[in-house]
Design a protein around this motif. Structure first.
Motif, PDB file in Angstrom:
ATOM      1  N   ALA A  55      22.182 -37.393  28.662  1.00 33.33           N
ATOM      2  CA  ALA A  55      20.760 -36.738  28.360  1.00 33.33           C
ATOM      3  C   ALA A  55      20.741 -36.214  26.925  1.00 33.33           C
ATOM      4  N   GLY A  56      21.660 -36.271  26.287  1.00 31.74           N
ATOM      5  CA  GLY A  56      21.736 -36.125  24.771  1.00 31.74           C
ATOM      6  C   GLY A  56      22.238 -34.337  24.664  1.00 31.74           C
ATOM      7  N   CYS A  57      22.924 -33.858  25.785  1.00 33.00           N
ATOM      8  CA  CYS A  57      23.741 -32.606  25.687  1.00 33.00           C
ATOM      9  C   CYS A  57      25.062 -32.976  25.189  1.00 33.00           C
ATOM     10  N   THR A  69      28.664 -18.700  23.183  1.00 29.01           N
ATOM     11  CA  THR A  69      28.727 -20.022  22.548  1.00 29.01           C
ATOM     12  C   THR A  69      27.987 -21.076  23.186  1.00 29.01           C
ATOM     13  N   PHE A  70      27.268 -21.220  24.491  1.00 37.17           N
ATOM     14  CA  PHE A  70      26.975 -22.344  25.122  1.00 37.17           C
ATOM     15  C   PHE A  70      25.222 -21.845  25.325  1.00 37.17           C
ATOM     16  N   ALA A  71      24.362 -22.955  25.449  1.00 29.37           N
ATOM     17  CA  ALA A  71      23.132 -22.848  25.868  1.00 29.37           C
ATOM     18  C   ALA A  71      22.961 -22.815  27.344  1.00 29.37           C
ATOM     19  N   GLY A  72      23.925 -23.408  27.886  1.00 32.56           N
ATOM     20  CA  GLY A  72      23.885 -23.590  29.320  1.00 32.56           C
ATOM     21  C   GLY A  72      25.329 -23.932  30.050  1.00 32.56           C
ATOM     22  N   CYS A  73      25.213 -23.485  31.058  1.00 34.21           N
ATOM     23  CA  CYS A  73      26.615 -23.610  32.131  1.00 34.21           C
ATOM     24  C   CYS A  73      26.364 -24.057  33.408  1.00 34.21           C
ATOM     25  N   VAL A 111      30.127 -16.105  27.877  1.00 36.90           N
ATOM     26  CA  VAL A 111      30.243 -17.466  26.825  1.00 36.90           C
ATOM     27  C   VAL A 111      28.761 -18.074  26.661  1.00 36.90           C
ATOM     28  N   LEU A 112      27.875 -17.547  27.394  1.00 36.92           N
ATOM     29  CA  LEU A 112      26.585 -18.000  27.178  1.00 36.92           C
ATOM     30  C   LEU A 112      25.893 -17.246  26.361  1.00 36.92           C
ATOM     31  N   ARG A 113      24.729 -17.909  25.436  1.00 32.04           N
ATOM     32  CA  ARG A 113      24.220 -17.112  24.506  1.00 32.04           C
ATOM     33  C   ARG A 113      22.950 -16.507  25.191  1.00 32.04           C
ATOM     34  N   PRO A 114      22.645 -15.142  24.891  1.00 27.86           N
ATOM     35  CA  PRO A 114      21.561 -14.623  25.292  1.00 27.86           C
ATOM     36  C   PRO A 114      20.484 -15.438  25.471  1.00 27.86           C
ATOM     37  N   GLY A 115      20.001 -15.506  26.706  1.00 26.96           N
ATOM     38  CA  GLY A 115      18.873 -16.451  27.106  1.00 26.96           C
ATOM     39  C   GLY A 115      19.185 -17.586  27.842  1.00 26.96           C
ATOM     40  N   GLY A 116      20.671 -17.851  27.828  1.00 25.93           N
ATOM     41  CA  GLY A 116      21.111 -19.014  28.079  1.00 25.93           C
ATOM     42  C   GLY A 116      20.978 -19.113  29.555  1.00 25.93           C
ATOM     43  N   SER A 117      21.000 -20.388  29.946  1.00 31.46           N
ATOM     44  CA  SER A 117      20.849 -20.625  31.615  1.00 31.46           C
ATOM     45  C   SER A 117      22.395 -21.156  32.226  1.00 31.46           C
ATOM     46  N   VAL A 119      17.951 -27.585  30.134  1.00 31.36           N
ATOM     47  CA  VAL A 119      18.535 -27.663  28.739  1.00 31.36           C
ATOM     48  C   VAL A 119      17.970 -29.106  28.214  1.00 31.36           C
ATOM     49  N   GLY A 120      18.304 -29.184  27.034  1.00 36.18           N
ATOM     50  CA  GLY A 120      17.736 -30.233  26.114  1.00 36.18           C
ATOM     51  C   GLY A 120      18.552 -30.730  25.546  1.00 36.18           C
ATOM     52  N   PRO A 121      18.283 -32.057  24.869  1.00 33.63           N
ATOM     53  CA  PRO A 121      19.215 -32.877  23.629  1.00 33.63           C
ATOM     54  C   PRO A 121      19.777 -31.816  22.836  1.00 33.63           C
ATOM     55  N   GLY A 122      21.057 -31.891  22.474  1.00 29.31           N
ATOM     56  CA  GLY A 122      21.707 -31.010  21.489  1.00 29.31           C
ATOM     57  C   GLY A 122      22.289 -29.898  21.886  1.00 29.31           C
ATOM     58  N   HIS A 123      21.693 -29.600  23.273  1.00 29.67           N
ATOM     59  CA  HIS A 123      22.448 -28.034  23.595  1.00 29.67           C
ATOM     60  C   HIS A 123      23.809 -28.183  24.024  1.00 29.67           C
ATOM     61  N   GLY A 124      24.703 -27.333  23.984  1.00 27.85           N
ATOM     62  CA  GLY A 124      26.054 -27.491  24.229  1.00 27.85           C
ATOM     63  C   GLY A 124      25.955 -26.766  25.901  1.00 27.85           C
TER      64      GLY A 124
END
Ligand SMILES: C[S@@+](CC[C@H](N)C(=O)[O-])C[C@H]1O[C@@H](n2cnc3c(N)ncnc32)[C@H](O)[C@@H]1O
Length: 254
Positions: free
Chosen positions: A54-56, A98-102, A124-130, A31-36
Motif C-alpha cells: 500500500a506504499g507504506c 519515529t513512526f506515523a503508525g503502529c 515511538v509514535l509521533r504526536p498524532g500518530g495512530s 495511514v497513507g503512502p510514505g508513512h513509517g
C-alpha cells in the motif's frame, strides 16, 4: 506456541481466516503512502507485505529469528523492501516520535507486560500518530449445553495457557492508561455451528482436560460434556460463541 514450523503453519491459516478483521484493522489505522508503520510482533510478515504494497514503509519487530526469517522470505518473494528488527517489544530500539503508525496483532496476549509494550508504542509514535491493536478474548467462549455448569467450567479453561487470556476486553483501559486518546473499539462475535468449525480455533478436549486435571470438575462430567457436544454437532444443533477479535484504535495526543 514456540516459534517454529507449527506456529508458521498456524499463522498462515489464521491469516486466511482473519482477512476481514485484518482489513478492518488496517483501514482504521488511517495511514497513507510514505508513512513509517511499525508492526510489533510481526510474525511471518503477512501484514508487512500488505502495508508495503500500500506504499507504506513497514518495519517489523519480532523476538523470534524463525519469524523474522519467514518475514524476510515473504517480503523478498513479493519484491518488497525488508525492514526487520530483532528486538523484544518491551524494549523498542527506536527514538521517540519515529513512526506515523503502529499495529499490534495477537501479541499482547502473550507478552510479559502489555502495559509496558503499549507505553513503548506510545513513545515511538509521533504526536498524532495512530495505533491499532487486535487481540482475542479467550475468556468470552460460551457453549450451549444441558449441563450449563460443566459448560461454563470447561469454557473458562479455554486459553488457560495464555498469559493474558482476556486481553481483548482490557484493551480500552490499557490504552487510556498508556496515555492514548480517541480510543475506539470494535468486537467480532463469531458463532460456531459445528465442533469441526470450532476446533480450528479452540480445542474443547484440551479445555476439558485442563478442567478435570485441575480438579475443577469431575472427569466423568467433563467427558459427558464432550460427548454431548459431539452429539449436538452431529445433529446440527451445536452452538458456541467467541469474541474472536477485539480491535482497538487510538492516537498519541498531538
Ligand atoms: C501469534 S503471533 C502473531 C504474529 C503476527 N502479528 C500476526 O498476527 O500474524 C505472535 C508473535 O509475537 C512475537 N512475540 C511474542 N512475544 C514477543 C516479544 N516479547 N517481543 C517481540 N516479539 C514477540 C512472536 O515471536 C510471534 O511472532
Amino acid at each position: 506456541m514456540t516459534p517454529g514450523p507449527e506456529l508458521l503453519r498456524y499463522l498462515d491459516e489464521a491469516h486466511r481466516g482473519l482477512l476481514v478483521p485484518k482489513n478492518v484493522m488496517r483501514a482504521g489505522l488511517a495511514v497513507g503512502p510514505g508513512h513509517g508503520i511499525l508492526d510489533l510482533g510481526c510474525g511471518a510478515g503477512h501484514e508487512l507485505v500488505e502495508l508495503e504494497s500500500a506504499g507504506c514503509r513497514a518495519f517489523g519487530v519480532d523476538s523470534s529469528s524463525v519469524m523474522l526469517e519467514a518475514s524476510r522470505l515473504r517480503l523478498e518473494a513479493h519484491g518488497l523492501p525488508v525492514r526487520l528488527v530483532h528486538a523484544d517489544v518491551h524494549d523498542l530500539p527506536f527514538a521517540d516520535a519515529t513512526f506515523a503508525g503502529c499495529r499490534i496483532e495477537r501479541v499482547l496476549q502473550h507478552v510479559r507486560d502489555p502495559a509496558t509494550v503499549l507505553a513503548g508504542a506510545h513513545r515511538v509514535l509521533r504526536p498524532g500518530g495512530s495505533l491499532a491493536v487486535l487481540e482475542p478474548d479467550w475468556a468470552s467462549v460460551a457453549l450451549a449445553s444441558a449441563d450449563t455448569e460443566a459448560a461454563r467450567v470447561v469454557a473458562d479453561a479455554v486459553g488457560s495457557h495464555i498469559p493474558h487470556r482476556q486481553i481483548g476486553r482490557d484493551l480500552r483501559r490499557l490504552l487510556i492508561e498508556a496515555g492514548f486518546t480517541d480510543v475506539r473499539t470494535e468486537t467480532e462475535l463469531v458463532v460456531y455451528s459445528s465442533l469441526t468449525e470450532l476446533s480450528h480455533v479452540i480445542s474443547l478436549e484440551r479445555a476439558a482436560h485442563v478442567a478435570w486435571s485441575g480438579g475443577l470438575i469431575a472427569r466423568e462430567r467433563a467427558e459427558a460434556l464432550l460427548r454431548e457436544q459431539l452429539a449436538l454437532s452431529e445433529a446440527g444443533a451445536f452452538h458456541a460463541t467467541f469474541q474472536r477479535t477485539v480491535i482497538a484504535w487510538a492516537r498519541r495526543p498531538a
